[in-house]
Design a protein around this motif. Structure first.
Motif, PDB file in Angstrom:
ATOM      1  N   THR A  88     -19.305 -77.616 -24.737  1.00  0.00           N
ATOM      2  CA  THR A  88     -17.999 -76.951 -24.753  1.00  0.00           C
ATOM      3  C   THR A  88     -18.162 -75.450 -24.907  1.00  0.00           C
ATOM      4  O   THR A  88     -17.482 -74.656 -24.236  1.00  0.00           O
ATOM      5  N   LEU A  89     -19.064 -75.016 -25.766  1.00  0.00           N
ATOM      6  CA  LEU A  89     -19.329 -73.583 -25.922  1.00  0.00           C
ATOM      7  C   LEU A  89     -19.846 -72.972 -24.617  1.00  0.00           C
ATOM      8  O   LEU A  89     -19.539 -71.815 -24.283  1.00  0.00           O
ATOM      9  N   ARG A  90     -20.610 -73.770 -23.863  1.00  0.00           N
ATOM     10  CA  ARG A  90     -21.072 -73.280 -22.545  1.00  0.00           C
ATOM     11  C   ARG A  90     -19.898 -73.097 -21.596  1.00  0.00           C
ATOM     12  O   ARG A  90     -19.802 -72.086 -20.882  1.00  0.00           O
ATOM     13  N   LEU A  91     -18.980 -74.070 -21.640  1.00  0.00           N
ATOM     14  CA  LEU A  91     -17.823 -74.008 -20.750  1.00  0.00           C
ATOM     15  C   LEU A  91     -16.857 -72.890 -21.121  1.00  0.00           C
ATOM     16  O   LEU A  91     -16.136 -72.357 -20.265  1.00  0.00           O
ATOM     17  N   VAL A  92     -16.825 -72.540 -22.396  1.00  0.00           N
ATOM     18  CA  VAL A  92     -15.905 -71.517 -22.879  1.00  0.00           C
ATOM     19  C   VAL A  92     -16.208 -70.147 -22.270  1.00  0.00           C
ATOM     20  O   VAL A  92     -15.298 -69.349 -21.997  1.00  0.00           O
ATOM     21  N   ARG A  93     -17.492 -69.838 -22.059  1.00  0.00           N
ATOM     22  CA  ARG A  93     -17.914 -68.543 -21.516  1.00  0.00           C
ATOM     23  C   ARG A  93     -17.416 -67.406 -22.413  1.00  0.00           C
ATOM     24  O   ARG A  93     -16.534 -66.624 -22.056  1.00  0.00           O
ATOM     25  N   LEU A  94     -18.007 -67.364 -23.602  1.00  0.00           N
ATOM     26  CA  LEU A  94     -17.571 -66.410 -24.620  1.00  0.00           C
ATOM     27  C   LEU A  94     -17.595 -64.958 -24.121  1.00  0.00           C
ATOM     28  O   LEU A  94     -16.765 -64.133 -24.529  1.00  0.00           O
ATOM     29  N   VAL A  95     -18.524 -64.656 -23.234  1.00  0.00           N
ATOM     30  CA  VAL A  95     -18.639 -63.265 -22.787  1.00  0.00           C
ATOM     31  C   VAL A  95     -17.405 -62.818 -22.005  1.00  0.00           C
ATOM     32  O   VAL A  95     -17.174 -61.612 -21.838  1.00  0.00           O
ATOM     33  N   ARG A  96     -16.602 -63.777 -21.536  1.00  0.00           N
ATOM     34  CA  ARG A  96     -15.423 -63.415 -20.751  1.00  0.00           C
ATOM     35  C   ARG A  96     -14.144 -63.463 -21.585  1.00  0.00           C
ATOM     36  O   ARG A  96     -13.054 -63.304 -21.061  1.00  0.00           O
ATOM     37  N   THR A  97     -14.287 -63.761 -22.888  1.00  0.00           N
ATOM     38  CA  THR A  97     -13.126 -63.730 -23.782  1.00  0.00           C
ATOM     39  C   THR A  97     -13.034 -62.351 -24.418  1.00  0.00           C
ATOM     40  O   THR A  97     -13.977 -61.554 -24.361  1.00  0.00           O
ATOM     41  N   THR A  98     -11.901 -62.062 -25.036  1.00  0.00           N
ATOM     42  CA  THR A  98     -11.734 -60.762 -25.689  1.00  0.00           C
ATOM     43  C   THR A  98     -12.711 -60.648 -26.852  1.00  0.00           C
ATOM     44  O   THR A  98     -12.959 -61.629 -27.580  1.00  0.00           O
ATOM     45  N   PRO A  99     -13.291 -59.463 -27.048  1.00  0.00           N
ATOM     46  CA  PRO A  99     -14.296 -59.299 -28.117  1.00  0.00           C
ATOM     47  C   PRO A  99     -13.788 -59.708 -29.492  1.00  0.00           C
ATOM     48  O   PRO A  99     -14.548 -60.264 -30.284  1.00  0.00           O
ATOM     49  N   SER A 100     -12.510 -59.455 -29.791  1.00  0.00           N
ATOM     50  CA  SER A 100     -11.988 -59.782 -31.122  1.00  0.00           C
ATOM     51  C   SER A 100     -11.892 -61.284 -31.357  1.00  0.00           C
ATOM     52  O   SER A 100     -11.846 -61.742 -32.506  1.00  0.00           O
ATOM     53  N   ALA A 101     -11.844 -62.095 -30.300  1.00  0.00           N
ATOM     54  CA  ALA A 101     -11.681 -63.545 -30.453  1.00  0.00           C
ATOM     55  C   ALA A 101     -12.995 -64.305 -30.427  1.00  0.00           C
ATOM     56  O   ALA A 101     -13.045 -65.477 -30.820  1.00  0.00           O
ATOM     57  N   ARG A 102     -14.044 -63.646 -29.949  1.00  0.00           N
ATOM     58  CA  ARG A 102     -15.308 -64.381 -29.757  1.00  0.00           C
ATOM     59  C   ARG A 102     -15.838 -64.985 -31.062  1.00  0.00           C
ATOM     60  O   ARG A 102     -16.251 -66.145 -31.104  1.00  0.00           O
ATOM     61  N   GLY A 103     -15.840 -64.199 -32.124  1.00  0.00           N
ATOM     62  CA  GLY A 103     -16.355 -64.709 -33.392  1.00  0.00           C
ATOM     63  C   GLY A 103     -15.540 -65.866 -33.931  1.00  0.00           C
ATOM     64  O   GLY A 103     -16.087 -66.848 -34.457  1.00  0.00           O
ATOM     65  N   TRP A 104     -14.202 -65.776 -33.793  1.00  0.00           N
ATOM     66  CA  TRP A 104     -13.339 -66.851 -34.278  1.00  0.00           C
ATOM     67  C   TRP A 104     -13.541 -68.138 -33.476  1.00  0.00           C
ATOM     68  O   TRP A 104     -13.574 -69.234 -34.046  1.00  0.00           O
ATOM     69  N   ILE A 105     -13.638 -68.002 -32.171  1.00  0.00           N
ATOM     70  CA  ILE A 105     -13.835 -69.188 -31.317  1.00  0.00           C
ATOM     71  C   ILE A 105     -15.174 -69.852 -31.635  1.00  0.00           C
ATOM     72  O   ILE A 105     -15.267 -71.069 -31.825  1.00  0.00           O
ATOM     73  N   ALA A 106     -16.230 -69.034 -31.688  1.00  0.00           N
ATOM     74  CA  ALA A 106     -17.562 -69.586 -31.994  1.00  0.00           C
ATOM     75  C   ALA A 106     -17.595 -70.173 -33.405  1.00  0.00           C
ATOM     76  O   ALA A 106     -18.217 -71.226 -33.647  1.00  0.00           O
ATOM     77  N   GLY A 107     -16.900 -69.524 -34.342  1.00  0.00           N
ATOM     78  CA  GLY A 107     -16.870 -70.026 -35.714  1.00  0.00           C
ATOM     79  C   GLY A 107     -16.178 -71.363 -35.821  1.00  0.00           C
ATOM     80  O   GLY A 107     -16.649 -72.275 -36.519  1.00  0.00           O
ATOM     81  N   LEU A 108     -15.027 -71.518 -35.119  1.00  0.00           N
ATOM     82  CA  LEU A 108     -14.311 -72.801 -35.152  1.00  0.00           C
ATOM     83  C   LEU A 108     -15.162 -73.915 -34.558  1.00  0.00           C
ATOM     84  O   LEU A 108     -15.226 -75.029 -35.099  1.00  0.00           O
ATOM     85  N   ALA A 109     -15.833 -73.627 -33.435  1.00  0.00           N
ATOM     86  CA  ALA A 109     -16.705 -74.638 -32.817  1.00  0.00           C
ATOM     87  C   ALA A 109     -17.857 -75.018 -33.743  1.00  0.00           C
ATOM     88  O   ALA A 109     -18.222 -76.206 -33.862  1.00  0.00           O
TER      89      ALA A 109
END
Length: 437
Positions: A88-109
């Motif tokens: 799921t983290l691979r599918l999310v493509r964190l590099v294409r999300t807003t910088p302020s949300a990346r840590g929160w998304i990765a943290g929740l996962a």
């Protein structure tokens, strides 16, 4: 892409595998969702059975084979959730999300991964530990039926050491439990009880028809009830040729016959507790609290005259070492005082066996129990007895001491009188119904 990332991570938490169905490998997604629905169905059925027929569920999860299967299933789900979350983290493509949300998304996962996979892994560890404990301690045999509506357990606290030949049961207790209500009575039998009768179907009856050692003495130095184990073990184990195959041994079966003769009860099961191993169990439970009426000494020598320290008086928290001394101290005391203290500790330990306490210290409790207990209770009866023990913990435990406090003289015991005492103590309590209105 940020909103998409939140949705995928949320779906992975709510329905593992659904993120892959929407944005990844449909094959992996179908497998993950199918496994999730199977797990939900099993949990739903287990919850339903728990409310409708809890004994059936407890029976299933107290077989060693069932526990090992459960452990394997939990390991499978732990691994599956790791794979699905990382994918799921691979599918999310964190590099294409807003910088302020990346840590929160990765943290929740990451938190969901730790909670789900870590929780399943720890549960698998507990299940495998329990499976090993059950297979090590309990036998594979069909359960026995209650007699007169009761199950009677013989508890033997055995004393051993380099200066002793074999074991000697210095503590003998019968716990008689109502098979329906769980109401329990603890019957204390003094170790120095003499002229012990045996049931007519006992191999020892032919040798001692008038009681143990009543006619021409016995094969050991003193003819007390706690000598029966030693005599049969050392001189005549052939009297009980099937004992070992049935999860017991000749000495224990001889004591069982003696206890049945003394109490008039049928003893379905026994549990033998090695007194030195008792320390491990008390320590594993975190100690026990007892109210000490009169200070009890800890000795420094084998003559029981020099005192190192005193236990009590007052409410005292005992670790294993001090609990064993409290149970066995001989200084300025009698065997009957020791019996009373031993039963006090037994009841304190029962109170400590709350589900929360045992679960929090499960590995240590299981390891201590495997070293401590030998029993012929079958795995097939564990679920029923766990359920029954829950009822017992909610009720006061009655006590009957076969000692002079109840007009029993161990040197010249009146066994018909003892049988009546036991019958009165184990008689079912009739609850009067209040008329309607």
């Amino acid at each position: 892409m940020t909103k998409r990332a939140w949705w995928l991570v949320g779906l992975n938490i709510l329905i593992p595998g659904s993120a892959q169905l929407l944005a990844g490998s449909r094959r992996l997604g179908r497998f993950g969702v199918g496994a999730t629905f199977v797990l939900w169905a099993v949990v739903a059925v287990a919850i339903l059975v728990w409310f409708v027929w809890p004994t059936a569920l407890l029976t299933v999860v107290t077989f060693s084979a069932s526990l090992w299967i459960l452990a394997a299933a939990l390991v499978f789900y732990a691994a599956l959730w790791v794979v699905l979350t990382l994918d799921t983290l691979r599918l999310v493509r964190l590099v294409r999300t807003t910088p302020s949300a990346r840590g929160w998304i990765a943290g929740l996962a990451t938190i969901s991964l730790v909670l789900f996979s870590g929780g399943a892994g720890y549960a698998a560890f507990l299940a495998s530990t329990a499976g090993g404990f059950v297979s090590d301690v309990f036998v594979v045999a069909p359960p026995k039926e209650p007699v007169d509506g009761r199950y009677n357990f013989m508890l033997l606290g055995v004393d051993s050491g380099p200066d002793r030949e074999g074991l000697r049961p210095d503590s003998i207790t019968v716990v008689s439990v109502d098979a329906t209500t769980g109401a329990a009575t603890m019957i204390g039998i003094p170790r120095n009880l003499e002229n012990v009768p045996f049931p007519e179907d006992s191999p020892l009856y032919a040798k001692y028809p008038n009681g143990y050692g009543a006619d021409d003495g016995c094969e050991v130095d003193v003819c007390y009830i706690n000598s029966v184990y030693t005599e049969v073990t050392l001189t005549s184990p052939e009297m009980y040729p099937n004992a070992t195959a049935e999860g017991s041994d000749p000495g224990i079966e001889a004591v069982r016959d003696a206890v049945e003769g003394v109490t008039g009860l049928t003893i379905q099961y026994y549990a033998l507790i090695e007194m030195q191993g008792f320390i491990d169990l008390v320590d594993a439970l975190g100690g026990v609290d007892v109210t000490v009426e009169t200070a009890v000494p800890i000795h420094t020598d084998d003559t029981f005259t020099e005192v190192a320290e005193w236990i009590g008086p007052g409410v005292v928290h005992l670790d294993g070492y001090h609990a064993l001394w409290y149970a066995r101290s001989r200084h300025d005391t009698t065997d009957y005082d020791r019996m009373q203290r031993q039963h006090q500790l037994q009841q304190a330990i029962i109170e400590q066996f709350s589900p929360a306490n045992v679960l929090s210290k499960f590995q240590a409790v299981a390891a201590a129990g495997a070293r401590l207990v030998e029993t012929d209770i079958p795995q097939s009866a564990l679920g029923y007895f766990v359920d029954l023990a829950g009822k017992t913990r909610e009720l006061p435990i009655a006590q009957l001491e076969l000692t002079p406090v109840n007009d029993v003289d161990p040197e010249y015991p009146d066994y018909p009188y003892i049988h009546q005492l036991v019958a009165d103590a184990t008689a079912p309590i009739e609850v009067e119904e209040t008329p309607a209105g």
